[in-house]
Design an enzyme around this catalytic site. Structure first.
Site, PDB file in Angstrom:
ATOM      1  N   TYR A 144       0.860  -1.177   0.000  1.00  0.00           N
ATOM      2  CA  TYR A 144       0.000   0.000   0.000  1.00  0.00           C
ATOM      3  C   TYR A 144       0.895   1.226   0.000  1.00  0.00           C
ATOM      4  CZ  TYR A 144      -3.533   3.361   1.590  1.00  0.00           C
ATOM      5  OH  TYR A 144      -4.380   4.447   1.701  1.00  0.00           O
ATOM      6  N   ASP A 239       9.324   2.495  -0.285  1.00  0.00           N
ATOM      7  CA  ASP A 239       8.310   3.203   0.481  1.00  0.00           C
ATOM      8  C   ASP A 239       8.575   2.895   1.950  1.00  0.00           C
ATOM      9  OD1 ASP A 239       6.140   4.180   1.801  1.00  0.00           O
ATOM     10  OD2 ASP A 239       4.651   3.433   0.383  1.00  0.00           O
ATOM     11  N   LYS A 267       4.817   9.610   8.650  1.00  0.00           N
ATOM     12  CA  LYS A 267       4.555   9.124  10.008  1.00  0.00           C
ATOM     13  C   LYS A 267       5.554   9.658  11.055  1.00  0.00           C
ATOM     14  CE  LYS A 267       1.990   5.191   8.272  1.00  0.00           C
ATOM     15  NZ  LYS A 267       0.574   5.336   8.531  1.00  0.00           N
TER      16      LYS A 267
HETATM   17  N1  HOZ Z   1      -3.470   3.822   5.991  1.00  0.00           N
HETATM   18  C1  HOZ Z   1      -3.470   3.518   7.379  1.00  0.00           C
HETATM   19  C2  HOZ Z   1      -3.365   2.051   7.618  1.00  0.00           C
HETATM   20  N2  HOZ Z   1      -2.283   1.399   6.996  1.00  0.00           N
HETATM   21  C3  HOZ Z   1      -4.700   4.033   8.071  1.00  0.00           C
HETATM   22  C4  HOZ Z   1      -4.568   5.416   8.476  1.00  0.00           C
HETATM   23  C5  HOZ Z   1      -5.655   5.878   9.421  1.00  0.00           C
HETATM   24  O1  HOZ Z   1      -6.792   5.462   9.311  1.00  0.00           O
HETATM   25  O2  HOZ Z   1      -5.363   6.708  10.283  1.00  0.00           O
END
Ligand code: HOZ
Length: 432
Positions: A144, A239, A267
């Protein structure tokens, strides 16, 4: 567990927010219950609006590696806010942040700040296309890279949870430029290079895949990608939005000793504020506007509050290397405890763990090394496990296809309680 307030407030949210949330996985849909709404967090703990306390393993999906509301970070935000919260003009904080990232991340010589991981990956791909003058990208099933169109093809994370790995709204033309290979399958990548000679701008990969649950790169996989991309004149993009500054000070590239051409980050570098970044070889980064012709911009890019929080977090990590060995130990302790519980209760599950990332997969298989294997897990069993854990005071990611994030703030007591709660949940699963 009393969650009356959460239920009421979620019902209210649904009236004015699509699905009641601002990011799909938060809706707890795949675990079949309404979400708990969060009031506050401190250190390793998080409290919902009904006053329930949990040991938090979501860690805001990665940023809170030093725990919630860390004093130094809160203070840095407070002090910076007093001087103004956004200028849309260069600041010294941005240079300081860039210098720290360049120092810590082995392959990064120059870096551009953006506001999210999604922005980082979509911008890195545009840069790769501009640099190589090629259009196609290879990504891996179950990886992802945020929600930009090019990456929502066989994507992990929420896309996997909701059974829509290919989102409506992505045009056929965009999808045609995204080639997908199975994770850990070098031959498939070699075949794509043969079939699309001189068309592939980049291979983008999560060097440790953390959005289909945790799936580790097999021996030689990342090195093989490095060789294939070099051989075919394509760029290798790591990534590291999740793995960066988490698996090691210099991320997965330091841990595995592989130098990608470009790296995407997010992050942890925001210390809990919205941020993303992409960086890499200087000759590539120099193609970015205003130095070069590839355009990318942003009103809040390099925002002073995000820079102040991120610089504080990165400085703590940079100056205290022992944090990483401590995180590794905690991850291993949890994994060992969970594996023992699994063996003793007889529940069909396995644990994948690397440093402070781990996932319990409910599966009959003895390994999970790909999207295909991850997708075969028993998501209903996971949903039961999730609810039992929540009732036992453990806040896990509400999906089989995410990781648990261990932080510096998790204490020995937290880990012991978590292993005991895991034992109790597994035991109850066998009783059902
Ligand atoms: N894309 C995030 C999980 N891999 C979720 C981010 C969120 O909902 O804060």
């Amino acid at each position: 567990m009393n969650n009356t307030n959460s239920i009421r407030e979620y019902q209210r949210a649904v009236k004015s927010i699509p699905g009641g949330v601002n990011s799909p996985v938060r809706a707890f849909k795949s675990v079949g219950m309404p979400p708990v709404l969060i009031d506050r967090a401190k250190g390793s703990k998080i409290w919902d609006i009904d006053g329930n306390e949990y040991i938090d393993f979501v860690s805001s999906w990665g940023p809170m590696i030093l725990g919630h509301a860390r004093e130094e970070i809160v203070e840095a935000i407070r002090k910076t806010a007093e001087k103004g919260t956004s200028f849309g003009a260069p600041t010294m904080l941005e240079t300081q942040m860039a210098e720290l990232i360049v120092e810590m991340m082995p392959s990064v010589e120059s870096v551009r700040m953006v506001n999210s991981g999604t922005e980082a990956t979509m911008s890195a791909l545009r840069l790769a296309r501009g640099f190589t003058k090629r259009d196609k990208v290879i990504k891996f099933a179950g990886n992802y890279h945020g929600h930009a169109d090019s990456f929502l093809i066989n994507a992990g994370s929420g896309a996997m949870t909701f059974g829509v790995p290919n989102s409506p709204g992505v045009t056929k033309a965009t999808a045609a430029d995204t080639l997908v290979a199975p994770y850990n399958d070098l031959q498939a990548v070699a075949d794509l290079f043969t079939a699309h000679a001189d068309e592939i701008a980049a291979v983008i990969v999560e060097p440790a895949a953390a959005n289909m649950g945790l799936v580790l790169p097999q021996e030689g996989f990342l090195q093989g990608l490095r060789e294939l991309t070099q051989k075919h004149g394509a760029l290798l993009i790591f990534d590291e939005v999740i793995t960066g500054f988490r698996l090691a000070r210099g991320g997965a590239q330091e841990l595995y000793g592989i130098m990608p051409d470009l790296t995407t980050m997010g992050k942890i570098i925001g210390g809990g504020l919205p941020v993303g970044a992409y960086g890499g070889r200087k000759d590539i980064m120099e193609k970015l506007a205003p130095a070069g012709p590839v355009y990318q911009a942003g009103t809040l890019s390099g925002n002073p509050l995000a820079m102040a929080a991120g610089i504080t977090a990165l400085t703590i990590l940079n100056e205290n290397h022992e944090i990483y060995s401590a995180l590794d130990k905690k991850g291993q302790q949890l994994a060992a405890g969970f594996r023992k519980n699994i063996a003793e209760t007889g529940v069909k599950a396995i644990v994948n763990q690397l440093g402070s990332l781990l996932t319990v997969f409910f599966t009959n298989a003895d390994q999970v090394t790909s999207y295909q294997e991850a997708a075969q897990c028993d998501t209903e069993q996971f949903a039961r496990y999730f609810k039992l854990s929540l009732e036992n005071g453990i806040y896990l990611a509400p999906s089989q296809f995410e990781c648990a994030f261990v932080s510096e703030a998790h204490s020995e007591d937290d880990l012991n309680k978590t292993i005991a709660a895991n034992r109790s949940a597994l035991q109850q699963l066998t009783d059902l």
